[in-house]
Design an enzyme around this catalytic site. Structure first.
Site, mmCIF file in Angstrom:
data_model
loop_
_atom_site.group_PDB
_atom_site.id
_atom_site.type_symbol
_atom_site.label_atom_id
_atom_site.label_comp_id
_atom_site.label_asym_id
_atom_site.label_seq_id
_atom_site.Cartn_x
_atom_site.Cartn_y
_atom_site.Cartn_z
ATOM 1 N N TYR A 33 -0.309 -9.029 -6.309
ATOM 2 C CA TYR A 33 -1.229 -10.040 -5.807
ATOM 3 C C TYR A 33 -2.247 -10.426 -6.857
ATOM 4 O O TYR A 33 -2.353 -9.767 -7.900
ATOM 5 C CB TYR A 33 -1.920 -9.546 -4.526
ATOM 6 C CG TYR A 33 -3.035 -8.522 -4.721
ATOM 7 C CD1 TYR A 33 -2.760 -7.217 -5.088
ATOM 8 C CD2 TYR A 33 -4.367 -8.872 -4.533
ATOM 9 C CE1 TYR A 33 -3.787 -6.284 -5.251
ATOM 10 C CE2 TYR A 33 -5.397 -7.952 -4.688
ATOM 11 C CZ TYR A 33 -5.105 -6.664 -5.053
ATOM 12 O OH TYR A 33 -6.110 -5.745 -5.220
ATOM 13 N N LYS A 151 -1.032 -4.990 -10.664
ATOM 14 C CA LYS A 151 -1.854 -5.308 -9.483
ATOM 15 C C LYS A 151 -0.978 -5.367 -8.234
ATOM 16 O O LYS A 151 -0.622 -6.436 -7.741
ATOM 17 C CB LYS A 151 -2.607 -6.632 -9.706
ATOM 18 C CG LYS A 151 -3.779 -6.835 -8.763
ATOM 19 C CD LYS A 151 -4.701 -7.904 -9.268
ATOM 20 C CE LYS A 151 -5.802 -8.276 -8.301
ATOM 21 N NZ LYS A 151 -6.688 -7.181 -7.923
ATOM 22 N N GLU A 183 -12.389 3.602 -12.412
ATOM 23 C CA GLU A 183 -12.902 2.285 -12.019
ATOM 24 C C GLU A 183 -13.399 2.380 -10.584
ATOM 25 O O GLU A 183 -13.336 3.453 -9.971
ATOM 26 C CB GLU A 183 -11.820 1.209 -12.169
ATOM 27 C CG GLU A 183 -10.569 1.477 -11.354
ATOM 28 C CD GLU A 183 -9.416 0.515 -11.649
ATOM 29 O OE1 GLU A 183 -9.649 -0.637 -12.049
ATOM 30 O OE2 GLU A 183 -8.259 0.939 -11.435
ATOM 31 N N LEU A 207 -6.996 -1.213 -13.706
ATOM 32 C CA LEU A 207 -6.566 -2.604 -13.669
ATOM 33 C C LEU A 207 -7.274 -3.350 -14.806
ATOM 34 O O LEU A 207 -8.464 -3.138 -15.051
ATOM 35 C CB LEU A 207 -6.931 -3.248 -12.329
ATOM 36 C CG LEU A 207 -6.376 -4.675 -12.222
ATOM 37 C CD1 LEU A 207 -4.868 -4.646 -11.991
ATOM 38 C CD2 LEU A 207 -7.064 -5.449 -11.132
#
Ligand code: PDD
Length: 287
Positions: A33, A151, A183, A207
């Protein structure tokens, strides 16, 4: 208001949009996505999101059902049809509907990818009051899989992390692996110490944020020093300030970690300045 959404080439009212129960996105989380923000009716860093989408698909050997020009046209059409001034465009591509459940990937020649896009209207997205107060976060174990650079729609653990944060009465969680912050649940994490911006280097551990990329470029242009390396929770607690970046939050100050106030306990000057620059430059470059 009924939204108009996009499913496999058609614009439909959201109530009429359908995806099969055999879709691999639904059964296997076999999908990727992107989330692109919209300010003043224009897309922020569309090119960056389209490029990362291509990379995510390639890493999973998944066919891309749409070229970049057509994808841009769909984004713009959805913004127009739904009168989006400020908000987000969610895009998802899955390995499609093979007509049954099987672990093996279907032949892409027989099973086309499924593509879905929809809008989320967020009036005043850039004026989020949290930018003035800052976010409070807790640290939690990072138990996600090892390809966080892709992702994918496997967002169960990030959702659990958000719930752990909620239960702790704070805004979000930072994920920690071997003592180092990777993260945030849905954002990249930074600390500022002695004027230096520290954030984890790109690898399969995190990411590769589109906002991160832009913010680091703007920081360098503003002569701010950036060091790309992992940092620990203890370092973060002792930092002068901290912040996160994402397409939906832009640059958001973090003022507390595990109950410890960071720096003054208020949004710091570096995060505040980077947010201003990011919003100004992104609005200028929006398409
Ligand atoms: N999340 N890290 C993770 C784990 C993310 O899920 C995201 C984005 C980011 C920031 O990437 P970008 O700057 O490209 O948005 C980092 C999106 C916004 C979401 O899931 O809603």
């Amino acid at each position: 208001m009924t939204r108009t959404v996009y499913v496999n080439g058609d614009y439909l009212p959201e109530t009429e949009a359908k995806v099969s129960i055999f879709d691999r996105g639904f059964l296997m989380a076999d999908g990727v996505y992107e989330v692109t923000s919209v300010l003043d009716g224009k897309l922020l860093d569309f090119a960056g999101h389209a490029k990362r989408l291509g990379r995510s698909l390639a890493e999973l050997d998944m066919a891309n059902p749409i070229n970049t020009d057509d994808l841009l046209a769909v984004h713009r059409e959805l913004v127009a049809r739904n009168n989006i001034v400020d908000g987000l465009i969610y895009l998802q591509i899955t390995r499609g509907n093979p007509g049954d459940r099987d672990f093996a990937f279907p032949d892409p020649a027989q099973t086309p990818s499924t593509i879905v896009l929809f809008t989320q209207s967020k009036p005043g997205l850039a004026d989020n009051p949290m930018a003035k107060t800052g976010m409070r976060v807790i640290s939690i174990d990072d138990i996600r899989w090892g390809r966080r650079d892709i992702k994918t729609v496997q967002l169960l653990y990030p959702s659990m992390g958000k719930m752990m944060a909620k239960k702790a009465g704070v805004d979000d969680a930072w994920l920690v692996e071997d003592g180092f912050v990777t993260e945030g649940t849905s954002n990249n994490a930074y600390i500022v110490t002695g004027g230096k911006i520290i954030t984890r280097q790109l690898s399969s551990d995190i990411l590769h944020g589109i906002t991160r990329n832009a913010v680091l470029r703007f920081a360098a242009e503003a002569q701010m020093e950036v060091i790309e390396r992992p940092f620990t929770v203890e370092e973060a607690k002792a930092a002068d300030e901290a912040f996160v970046t994402s397409a939906s939050a832009f640059v958001m100050p973090v003022v507390e970690l595990d109950g410890v106030a960071l720096g003054s306990g208020k949004p710091g000057p570096v995060a505040t300045r980077l947010r201003e620059i990011y919003l100004e430059e992104s609005r200028k470059a929006a398409i």
